[in-house]
Write a protein that holds these residues in place. Structure first.
Motif, PDB file in Angstrom:
ATOM      1  N   MET A  34       0.836  -1.205   0.000  1.00 56.06           N
ATOM      2  CA  MET A  34       0.000   0.000   0.000  1.00 56.06           C
ATOM      3  C   MET A  34       0.875   1.261   0.000  1.00 56.06           C
ATOM      4  O   MET A  34       0.663   2.182  -0.788  1.00 56.06           O
ATOM      5  N   LEU A  35       1.880   1.291   0.882  1.00 55.77           N
ATOM      6  CA  LEU A  35       2.737   2.473   0.949  1.00 55.77           C
ATOM      7  C   LEU A  35       3.584   2.623  -0.315  1.00 55.77           C
ATOM      8  O   LEU A  35       3.834   3.734  -0.781  1.00 55.77           O
ATOM      9  N   GLN A  36       4.030   1.494  -0.861  1.00 59.32           N
ATOM     10  CA  GLN A  36       4.814   1.570  -2.110  1.00 59.32           C
ATOM     11  C   GLN A  36       3.967   2.163  -3.230  1.00 59.32           C
ATOM     12  O   GLN A  36       4.440   3.013  -3.990  1.00 59.32           O
ATOM     13  N   ALA A  37       2.705   1.722  -3.313  1.00 61.03           N
ATOM     14  CA  ALA A  37       1.814   2.256  -4.349  1.00 61.03           C
ATOM     15  C   ALA A  37       1.574   3.751  -4.135  1.00 61.03           C
ATOM     16  O   ALA A  37       1.612   4.545  -5.079  1.00 61.03           O
ATOM     17  N   ALA A  38       1.384   4.137  -2.857  1.00 56.28           N
ATOM     18  CA  ALA A  38       1.146   5.556  -2.545  1.00 56.28           C
ATOM     19  C   ALA A  38       2.359   6.400  -2.921  1.00 56.28           C
ATOM     20  O   ALA A  38       2.220   7.472  -3.530  1.00 56.28           O
ATOM     21  N   PHE A  39       3.544   5.897  -2.589  1.00 57.69           N
ATOM     22  CA  PHE A  39       4.749   6.658  -2.917  1.00 57.69           C
ATOM     23  C   PHE A  39       5.029   6.666  -4.420  1.00 57.69           C
ATOM     24  O   PHE A  39       5.593   7.619  -4.939  1.00 57.69           O
ATOM     25  N   TYR A  40       4.608   5.619  -5.094  1.00 48.28           N
ATOM     26  CA  TYR A  40       4.810   5.573  -6.543  1.00 48.28           C
ATOM     27  C   TYR A  40       3.996   6.687  -7.214  1.00 48.28           C
ATOM     28  O   TYR A  40       4.453   7.315  -8.172  1.00 48.28           O
ATOM     29  N   HIS A  41       2.797   6.927  -6.682  1.00 49.25           N
ATOM     30  CA  HIS A  41       1.928   7.933  -7.292  1.00 49.25           C
ATOM     31  C   HIS A  41       2.171   9.341  -6.754  1.00 49.25           C
ATOM     32  O   HIS A  41       2.228  10.298  -7.512  1.00 49.25           O
ATOM     33  N   ASP A  42       2.322   9.462  -5.437  1.00 45.76           N
ATOM     34  CA  ASP A  42       2.384  10.809  -4.833  1.00 45.76           C
ATOM     35  C   ASP A  42       3.686  11.066  -4.080  1.00 45.76           C
ATOM     36  O   ASP A  42       3.755  12.012  -3.290  1.00 45.76           O
ATOM     37  N   GLY A  43       4.679  10.232  -4.305  1.00 45.56           N
ATOM     38  CA  GLY A  43       5.917  10.312  -3.525  1.00 45.56           C
ATOM     39  C   GLY A  43       6.584  11.673  -3.585  1.00 45.56           C
ATOM     40  O   GLY A  43       7.043  12.186  -2.564  1.00 45.56           O
ATOM     41  N   LYS A  44       6.620  12.266  -4.776  1.00 48.84           N
ATOM     42  CA  LYS A  44       7.334  13.546  -4.910  1.00 48.84           C
ATOM     43  C   LYS A  44       6.659  14.636  -4.095  1.00 48.84           C
ATOM     44  O   LYS A  44       7.318  15.482  -3.495  1.00 48.84           O
ATOM     45  N   GLU A  45       5.318  14.613  -4.091  1.00 47.45           N
ATOM     46  CA  GLU A  45       4.565  15.610  -3.310  1.00 47.45           C
ATOM     47  C   GLU A  45       4.826  15.426  -1.823  1.00 47.45           C
ATOM     48  O   GLU A  45       5.027  16.399  -1.099  1.00 47.45           O
ATOM     49  N   ILE A  46       4.804  14.157  -1.402  1.00 49.84           N
ATOM     50  CA  ILE A  46       5.013  13.868   0.028  1.00 49.84           C
ATOM     51  C   ILE A  46       6.426  14.328   0.434  1.00 49.84           C
ATOM     52  O   ILE A  46       6.614  14.955   1.465  1.00 49.84           O
ATOM     53  N   LEU A  47       7.384  14.049  -0.442  1.00 44.35           N
ATOM     54  CA  LEU A  47       8.768  14.413  -0.129  1.00 44.35           C
ATOM     55  C   LEU A  47       8.982  15.917  -0.097  1.00 44.35           C
ATOM     56  O   LEU A  47       9.796  16.425   0.663  1.00 44.35           O
ATOM     57  N   SER A  48       8.228  16.630  -0.942  1.00 45.90           N
ATOM     58  CA  SER A  48       8.424  18.081  -1.008  1.00 45.90           C
ATOM     59  C   SER A  48       8.125  18.731   0.333  1.00 45.90           C
ATOM     60  O   SER A  48       8.637  19.798   0.649  1.00 45.90           O
ATOM     61  N   PHE A  49       7.314  18.068   1.164  1.00 44.66           N
ATOM     62  CA  PHE A  49       7.028  18.608   2.493  1.00 44.66           C
ATOM     63  C   PHE A  49       8.303  18.626   3.346  1.00 44.66           C
ATOM     64  O   PHE A  49       8.533  19.548   4.119  1.00 44.66           O
TER      65      PHE A  49
END
Lengths: 282, 233
Positions: A34-49
């Protein structure tokens, strides 16, 4: 020794036969996927925080969102949840048998009570090890396959440490070893409580309650908590993160390992001591 | 009255002279810049960024006129958004886009430098003000302070080696100012770390990136695909 191996085999068989054992494996696979899929799609946004302060001044070059970072995040997230999975299996190792009455049959075998409790403890540790190996495969190997290999940007509250990819393998090895030690404390605690309590659920819930209380104490910077914090095992459960600092605080890590090991020895001794004198009344 | 007029005339002449001197220095610099079409060099980077711990890195740098620039290396690294290596020659060569004036003279590394202020003529220019410390004896930019609309002010110090004829520095120190890094303790799962007593506010801290160049290869006709190919991870 033969009787001990026989009991250990028996305990391992019982552990692997119970459906609840596989709940843990399923949860690990599900959360990782689940987390891998989430990071695959929105990882860059999450990281930008995390990187927003750097992004204001710098162009951050290179692949930040790689398998090593995903593994770091997964381990950081799951180390809080995994005690529940460990307690779920180890928390009723004695109490479950006491409640169902099978403990009487177990104690009629020629093996001593110490051997029985040691076999149960080793069986719990074996389950913990399998759980961690599965986490390692899912979090590190699968993440590296999906996101690629790259430098790790390890996040602490006041620093970002960039660790080069060729300097990571040994750190991961030791990190999983410390994680095993941490979960070993949880398994030992669950088994100890299991010796004292005669029903299956209470030790599992008690372990979780203890972990939640200790974690909350660790989260708050209150002077009155500072004295006890170094001796709470939850404080040291995340010491694997120190391996991703530069320079590595070796003394701190040794102290954490010593505290965790002391907890394991103490809890195991208590469980042996109590179980040897326990009246089987069920 | 006559005295005041004379003084104003003298000041005007001085200003014209300063303007002329600036143009002369820029012409000299541009002569060097025009000799250079492309270059590649080995690069050694040292990072001293507040709140970021990272090892020094090696890589290779490529530049091609007018503003193609790339650092090829393995791993994560940081470069300022306003990349001085990419823009300066380009900025100087377009002489119709700015006006210059010498605002003073300063000694840098025992060299007498003219402080040239570059002001863009068009309002849509990204540059707000460029300050360049140019060696008078041998026109080279020893120090820059570039203020842009989007990326604030960046200071660089240039140190020259054997590529003086192309005005290519062998070492650049880029100084940046940034807010103190802060990640919530809960998010970072830092149960062991104690919060610092200092207020978290907008504390600015200075950092620097040092770029050391060696083994320059000049005008080798670097193909364009060098600048578009993907980095190794």
């Amino acid at each position: 020794m033969k009787s001990f191996i026989a009991i250990l085999n028996n305990e391992l068989y019982k552990t692997m036969k119970r459906p609840r054992t596989y709940i843990g494996f399923g949860v690990i696979i599900f959360i990782c996927a689940m987390l891998q899929a989430a990071f695959y799609h929105d990882g860059k946004e999450i990281l930008s925080f995390v990187t927003q302060q750097l992004d204001m001044v710098f162009n951050v070059q290179g692949n930040i969102l790689n398998g090593n970072l995903i593994c770091f995040i997964l381990l950081q997230t799951l180390i809080v949840q995994m005690p529940l999975l460990v307690a779920l299996v180890t928390g009723d190792s004695v109490s479950g048998e006491t409640a169902s009455g099978t403990i009487r049959f177990l104690l009629t075998t020629p093996a001593s009570r110490t051997k029985i409790i040691l076999a149960k403890w080793l069986s719990g540790l074996f389950y913990t090890l399998v759980l961690l190996i599965l986490l390692g495969i899912m979090a590190l190997v699968v993440s590296r396959l999906i996101f690629g290999v790259g430098d790790l940007m390890a996040v602490n509250s006041d620093t970002l440490t960039i660790i080069r990819s060729d300097d990571l393998t040994w750190r991961w090895g030791y990190a999983f070893l410390i994680a095993f030690l941490s979960l070993g404390v949880v398994a030992s605690l669950a088994q100890t409580l299991s010796c004292f309590i005669d029903n299956s659920i209470t030790p599992i819930v008690s372990v979780m309650a203890i972990i939640i209380i200790f974690t909350i104490i660790g989260m708050f910077d209150l002077p009155s908590f500072d004295l006890i914090k170094p001796f709470l095992f939850t404080t040291h459960m995340i010491s694997w993160k120190s391996l991703f600092e530069d320079p590595i605080p070796v003394k701190e890590i040794y102290f954490s390992c010593a505290v965790l090991l002391a907890h394991i020895i103490l809890l195991l001794s208590i469980s042996i001591y109590y179980f040897k004198r326990k009246d089987i009344l069920t | 009255m006559k005295k005041i007029l004379l003084l104003l005339l003298c000041l005007g002449c001085l200003n014209l002279k300063a303007d002329d001197n600036a143009k002369k220095l820029i012409r000299e610099l541009n002569k060097k810049f025009t000799l250079l079409n492309d270059y590649s060099a080995d690069l050694y980077m040292k990072f001293n960024i507040p709140g970021v711990k990272m090892n020094n890195m090696r890589g290779k740098v490529f530049f091609k006129k007018p503003n193609k620039f790339r650092i090829r290396t393995k791993g994560i690294f940081f470069l300022p958004k306003q990349n001085p290596m990419q823009n300066i020659s380009n900025m100087f060569l377009d002489t119709t886009a700015y006006t210059t004036v010498i605002s003073g003279y300063e000694m840098i590394d025992n060299r007498n430098c003219a402080v040239i202020n570059m002001i863009p003529l068009k309002s849509d220019n990204e540059l707000i003000l460029g300050k360049f410390w140019v060696d008078i004896a041998n026109p080279l930019i020893l120090k820059t302070q570039i203020t842009t609309k989007n990326n604030g002010t960046i200071e660089t110090r240039n140190f020259f080696g054997d590529m003086i004829q192309y005005a290519l520095p062998s070492k650049i120190i880029i100084e940046v100012e940034m807010n103190k890094m802060k990640v919530p303790k809960m998010m970072a799962m830092d149960l062991k770390k104690k919060s610092t007593d200092k207020p978290a506010g907008n504390q600015k801290e200075k950092g620097s990136i040092e770029l050391n160049f060696s083994s320059f290869k000049i005008n080798t006709k670097i193909p364009d695909q060098v600048f578009t190919e993907k980095d190794e991870q």
